[in-house]
Scaffold this motif. Sequence first.
Motif, PDB file in Angstrom:
ATOM      1  N   PHE A 109      10.562  32.335  11.165  1.00 45.37           N
ATOM      2  CA  PHE A 109      10.463  32.617  12.591  1.00 45.37           C
ATOM      3  C   PHE A 109       9.766  33.962  12.771  1.00 45.37           C
ATOM      4  O   PHE A 109       9.914  34.866  11.939  1.00 45.37           O
ATOM      5  CB  PHE A 109      11.860  32.670  13.222  1.00 45.37           C
ATOM      6  CG  PHE A 109      12.605  31.377  13.032  1.00 45.37           C
ATOM      7  CD1 PHE A 109      12.512  30.367  13.976  1.00 45.37           C
ATOM      8  CD2 PHE A 109      13.372  31.155  11.899  1.00 45.37           C
ATOM      9  CE1 PHE A 109      13.174  29.162  13.793  1.00 45.37           C
ATOM     10  CE2 PHE A 109      14.040  29.956  11.704  1.00 45.37           C
ATOM     11  CZ  PHE A 109      13.938  28.957  12.653  1.00 45.37           C
ATOM     12  N   ASP A 110       9.014  34.076  13.853  1.00 48.13           N
ATOM     13  CA  ASP A 110       8.343  35.339  14.129  1.00 48.13           C
ATOM     14  C   ASP A 110       9.312  36.311  14.800  1.00 48.13           C
ATOM     15  O   ASP A 110      10.492  36.015  14.980  1.00 48.13           O
ATOM     16  CB  ASP A 110       7.069  35.127  14.935  1.00 48.13           C
ATOM     17  CG  ASP A 110       7.299  34.613  16.349  1.00 48.13           C
ATOM     18  OD1 ASP A 110       8.445  34.656  16.857  1.00 48.13           O
ATOM     19  OD2 ASP A 110       6.319  34.163  16.966  1.00 48.13           O
ATOM     20  N   GLU A 111       8.791  37.441  15.172  1.00 51.50           N
ATOM     21  CA  GLU A 111       9.607  38.519  15.730  1.00 51.50           C
ATOM     22  C   GLU A 111      10.331  38.133  17.014  1.00 51.50           C
ATOM     23  O   GLU A 111      11.384  38.678  17.323  1.00 51.50           O
ATOM     24  CB  GLU A 111       8.699  39.722  16.001  1.00 51.50           C
ATOM     25  CG  GLU A 111       9.366  41.016  15.741  1.00 51.50           C
ATOM     26  CD  GLU A 111       8.354  42.134  15.690  1.00 51.50           C
ATOM     27  OE1 GLU A 111       8.161  42.796  16.730  1.00 51.50           O
ATOM     28  OE2 GLU A 111       7.785  42.356  14.619  1.00 51.50           O
ATOM     29  N   SER A 112       9.786  37.191  17.753  1.00 57.37           N
ATOM     30  CA  SER A 112      10.431  36.771  19.001  1.00 57.37           C
ATOM     31  C   SER A 112      11.360  35.578  18.801  1.00 57.37           C
ATOM     32  O   SER A 112      11.918  35.071  19.760  1.00 57.37           O
ATOM     33  CB  SER A 112       9.370  36.453  20.056  1.00 57.37           C
ATOM     34  OG  SER A 112       8.580  35.369  19.636  1.00 57.37           O
ATOM     35  N   GLY A 113      11.496  35.112  17.535  1.00 53.15           N
ATOM     36  CA  GLY A 113      12.398  34.015  17.243  1.00 53.15           C
ATOM     37  C   GLY A 113      11.757  32.650  17.325  1.00 53.15           C
ATOM     38  O   GLY A 113      12.440  31.633  17.275  1.00 53.15           O
ATOM     39  N   ASN A 159       4.190  46.417  11.273  1.00 52.44           N
ATOM     40  CA  ASN A 159       4.042  45.957  12.652  1.00 52.44           C
ATOM     41  C   ASN A 159       4.599  44.566  12.910  1.00 52.44           C
ATOM     42  O   ASN A 159       4.821  44.198  14.056  1.00 52.44           O
ATOM     43  CB  ASN A 159       2.565  45.980  13.061  1.00 52.44           C
ATOM     44  CG  ASN A 159       2.027  47.391  13.116  1.00 52.44           C
ATOM     45  OD1 ASN A 159       2.737  48.315  13.489  1.00 52.44           O
ATOM     46  ND2 ASN A 159       0.781  47.558  12.732  1.00 52.44           N
ATOM     47  N   HIS A 160       4.762  43.767  11.851  1.00 57.27           N
ATOM     48  CA  HIS A 160       5.218  42.392  12.020  1.00 57.27           C
ATOM     49  C   HIS A 160       6.450  42.140  11.163  1.00 57.27           C
ATOM     50  O   HIS A 160       6.461  42.471   9.982  1.00 57.27           O
ATOM     51  CB  HIS A 160       4.119  41.405  11.630  1.00 57.27           C
ATOM     52  CG  HIS A 160       2.895  41.543  12.454  1.00 57.27           C
ATOM     53  ND1 HIS A 160       1.809  42.301  12.070  1.00 57.27           N
ATOM     54  CD2 HIS A 160       2.586  41.033  13.670  1.00 57.27           C
ATOM     55  CE1 HIS A 160       0.887  42.247  13.003  1.00 57.27           C
ATOM     56  NE2 HIS A 160       1.332  41.490  13.985  1.00 57.27           N
ATOM     57  N   ILE A 161       7.439  41.530  11.789  1.00 58.47           N
ATOM     58  CA  ILE A 161       8.678  41.164  11.098  1.00 58.47           C
ATOM     59  C   ILE A 161       8.844  39.659  11.233  1.00 58.47           C
ATOM     60  O   ILE A 161       8.531  39.077  12.282  1.00 58.47           O
ATOM     61  CB  ILE A 161       9.891  41.897  11.696  1.00 58.47           C
ATOM     62  CG1 ILE A 161       9.792  43.386  11.386  1.00 58.47           C
ATOM     63  CG2 ILE A 161      11.203  41.326  11.178  1.00 58.47           C
ATOM     64  CD1 ILE A 161      10.911  44.226  11.961  1.00 58.47           C
ATOM     65  N   TYR A 162       9.337  39.062  10.171  1.00 58.09           N
ATOM     66  CA  TYR A 162       9.631  37.631  10.181  1.00 58.09           C
ATOM     67  C   TYR A 162      11.081  37.434   9.761  1.00 58.09           C
ATOM     68  O   TYR A 162      11.683  38.292   9.116  1.00 58.09           O
ATOM     69  CB  TYR A 162       8.684  36.883   9.222  1.00 58.09           C
ATOM     70  CG  TYR A 162       7.253  37.042   9.645  1.00 58.09           C
ATOM     71  CD1 TYR A 162       6.715  36.248  10.660  1.00 58.09           C
ATOM     72  CD2 TYR A 162       6.431  38.002   9.071  1.00 58.09           C
ATOM     73  CE1 TYR A 162       5.408  36.417  11.081  1.00 58.09           C
ATOM     74  CE2 TYR A 162       5.123  38.173   9.486  1.00 58.09           C
ATOM     75  CZ  TYR A 162       4.614  37.377  10.489  1.00 58.09           C
ATOM     76  OH  TYR A 162       3.324  37.543  10.921  1.00 58.09           O
ATOM     77  N   TYR A 163      11.615  36.295  10.140  1.00 57.34           N
ATOM     78  CA  TYR A 163      12.979  35.929   9.791  1.00 57.34           C
ATOM     79  C   TYR A 163      12.919  34.572   9.107  1.00 57.34           C
ATOM     80  O   TYR A 163      12.061  33.753   9.425  1.00 57.34           O
ATOM     81  CB  TYR A 163      13.857  35.847  11.045  1.00 57.34           C
ATOM     82  CG  TYR A 163      13.804  37.101  11.878  1.00 57.34           C
ATOM     83  CD1 TYR A 163      14.526  38.225  11.502  1.00 57.34           C
ATOM     84  CD2 TYR A 163      13.025  37.166  13.032  1.00 57.34           C
ATOM     85  CE1 TYR A 163      14.471  39.381  12.260  1.00 57.34           C
ATOM     86  CE2 TYR A 163      12.970  38.318  13.794  1.00 57.34           C
ATOM     87  CZ  TYR A 163      13.688  39.427  13.399  1.00 57.34           C
ATOM     88  OH  TYR A 163      13.634  40.578  14.134  1.00 57.34           O
ATOM     89  N   GLY A 164      13.831  34.326   8.187  1.00 57.86           N
ATOM     90  CA  GLY A 164      13.800  33.043   7.509  1.00 57.86           C
ATOM     91  C   GLY A 164      15.118  32.694   6.852  1.00 57.86           C
ATOM     92  O   GLY A 164      16.061  33.487   6.827  1.00 57.86           O
ATOM     93  N   LEU A 165      15.150  31.482   6.320  1.00 57.83           N
ATOM     94  CA  LEU A 165      16.304  30.979   5.579  1.00 57.83           C
ATOM     95  C   LEU A 165      15.910  30.848   4.115  1.00 57.83           C
ATOM     96  O   LEU A 165      14.774  30.503   3.800  1.00 57.83           O
ATOM     97  CB  LEU A 165      16.726  29.605   6.106  1.00 57.83           C
ATOM     98  CG  LEU A 165      17.125  29.542   7.569  1.00 57.83           C
ATOM     99  CD1 LEU A 165      17.428  28.111   7.979  1.00 57.83           C
ATOM    100  CD2 LEU A 165      18.321  30.421   7.831  1.00 57.83           C
TER     101      LEU A 165
END
Length: 155
Positions: A32-36, A84-90
């Motif tokens: 997922f990107d920074e905004s989910g 500058n960019h954050i990602y989220y993941g499983l």
Amino acid sequence: MENFTNSIKEKLRNEFRKYEKTFTANSPSVNFDESGEKISLKEIYNKHHVLGHQVVMIAVTRNQYDLEKFSAYFDYVKNILKKNHIYYGLWTDRKTVDNGKVEYDVLYVITSKNLDEIQHHLNLHDSMNDGVNQKMGLILLNEGSSKIQMNQKIS
């Protein structure tokens, strides 16, 4: 610059819960990107690719199973690492102390030609994870897949 707000936290919580029900070590990557918003590895690759460099995703988190500390990780990536960019993941590798429990990740991207730089980033966040090293990073490939780069310090 985006912040890790309660609305993003709640959006990620809902998305993570939805995907983790069937997520296994053999599942395709879910990021997922920074905004989910869900984002593919190919989209991440296309956003960060620089000719002659590898695109590598590095997780700051290790053994995280909820979102409670995500704001600290977010602040660390933005303010200390200056990314500058954050990602989220499983993630799960089924070899964790928690027997394959699905981990929640906060990730960032580096572009590098240099294995030493990748190794540096894999060992950079030990203090954020109670002294535990990252086991691996993901080298993103142009068609949307990835390959694992093991941390040589612990492999």
